[in-house]
Design an enzyme around this catalytic site. Structure first.
Site, PDB file in Angstrom:
ATOM      1  CD  GLN A   1       3.599   0.301   2.794  1.00 49.49           C
ATOM      2  OE1 GLN A   1       3.134   1.435   2.868  1.00 49.49           O
ATOM      3  NE2 GLN A   1       3.635  -0.367   1.658  1.00 49.49           N
TER       4      GLN A   1
ATOM      5  NE  ARG B   1      -2.012  -1.739  -2.169  1.00 49.02           N
ATOM      6  CZ  ARG B   1      -1.154  -0.740  -1.948  1.00 49.02           C
ATOM      7  NH1 ARG B   1      -1.343   0.089  -0.916  1.00 49.02           N
ATOM      8  NH2 ARG B   1      -0.124  -0.579  -2.721  1.00 49.02           N
TER       9      ARG B   1
ATOM     10  CG  HIS C   1      -0.548   9.444  12.885  1.00 53.35           C
ATOM     11  ND1 HIS C   1      -1.415   9.424  11.810  1.00 53.35           N
ATOM     12  CD2 HIS C   1      -0.244  10.752  13.090  1.00 53.35           C
ATOM     13  CE1 HIS C   1      -1.626  10.645  11.389  1.00 53.35           C
ATOM     14  NE2 HIS C   1      -0.937  11.480  12.139  1.00 53.35           N
TER      15      HIS C   1
ATOM     16  NE  ARG D   1      24.911   7.769   6.252  1.00 57.01           N
ATOM     17  CZ  ARG D   1      25.070   8.447   7.388  1.00 57.01           C
ATOM     18  NH1 ARG D   1      25.107   7.785   8.559  1.00 57.01           N
ATOM     19  NH2 ARG D   1      25.194   9.761   7.367  1.00 57.01           N
TER      20      ARG D   1
END
Length: 295
Positions: free
Chosen positions: A141, A136, A149, A263
């Site tokens: 990401q 994709r 992980h 922020r």
């Protein structure tokens, strides 16, 4: 040099013969670590090198139907495995303070060993998460945390299945399955399209749940280091260390994604509004008689 290599090889075979659980040695991918390591090496190469190069000049795949089905299967499978761990052990006679591994051939012990093996299989299937990112073109990401992980967990699950299929360390897998029910439910809703966006306001809480998971695993594993529990302290130490590392990395991800990033967005929006206001003030001003005129 030759003698050193021979000693290492001999030590490896002796270790596998003496320490490995004979009940699981003939199960799929359990006879040797090399097929898993080869698979993980191919996974890293495809996701970090080959895949992005092949997709560079291609349009990203949509994969909506595939993603909905995949995440649904992962969610249901994780829920089933969570219940299997509870019903086979943790709701019954497993101790939360000290639980040695049952290496017998009793139905309960075999059931728990198979649950640990199924957890390992799930970790292999989860490598598809990254492949879908590649297809994709969601390369942003594929972070270090994501790769660390997804690469480490199959190794840990293989070690658990091959040497310690049951006992104290399986609480990690139990909690992780519950977390994955929540996580894959979120991913499934996200894959279902814009109509379901109103149900996705809880993304940050998925990370919070993951961090709570690591706090529990850290405390649960660390206690073994200070007791006379008949569970390998070396494994308990590694579980504690790994939980601490994951807690740090997920905490850093949460801080930068859900504290710092909002922020910065708010600061940019405020600066844009101020710039627009200044531009408007420069376009219109008053003459000496108090009438508005173009600047």
């Amino acid at each position: 040099m030759t003698s050193t290599v021979s000693s290492v090889v001999e030590g490896y075979h002796r270790f596998m013969a003496e320490k490995a659980d004979p009940r699981t040695q003939d199960w799929f991918l359990m006879s040797s670590p090399w097929p898993l390591l080869a698979l993980l090496a191919a996974y890293v190469w495809v996701c970090l090198s080959l895949g992005p190069r092949l997709m560079k000049h291609r349009e990203p795949f949509k994969l909506q139907g595939v993603l909905v089905l995949y995440n649904f299967v992962q969610m249901i499978g994780s829920a089933w495995l969570f219940w299997e761990g509870l019903d086979a052990a943790w709701l019954r006679d497993y101790s939360y303070t000290c639980q040695p591994v049952d290496f017998s051939n009793s139905p309960k012990a075999i059931r728990m060993a198979r649950a640990v093996w199924m957890y390992f299989i799930f970790k292999i299937v989860e490598l598809l998460d990254t492949l879908f990112f590649v297809l994709r073109k969601k390369d942003s990401q594929i972070s270090f945390l994501h790769m660390y992980h997804h690469t480490l967990m199959p190794v840990c699950a293989w070690i658990g299945t091959r040497f310690l299929p049951g006992g104290h360390g399986t609480l990690l897998g139990l909690i992780n399955c519950l977390v994955h029910v929540i996580m894959y439910c979120y991913y499934m809703l996200a894959a279902m399209g814009p109509r379901y966006q109103r149900y996705l306001g809880w993304k940050s809480y998925v990370t919070v749940v993951q961090m709570v998971q690591f706090v529990i695993v850290f405390a649960h594993s660390a206690q073994v280091l200070f007791t006379s529990c008949n569970y390998p302290k070396s494994i308990a130490f590694l579980l504690t260390l790994n939980a601490g590392l994951f807690l740090h990395m997920f905490g850093s991800f949460y801080y930068h994604s859900y504290v710092v990033a909002p922020r910065r967005r708010a600061a940019k929006q405020a600066a844009a509004r101020e710039s627009l206001l200044n531009d408007n003030n420069n376009v219109v001003c008053k003459d000496s008689n108090g009438k508005l005129k173009d600047n």
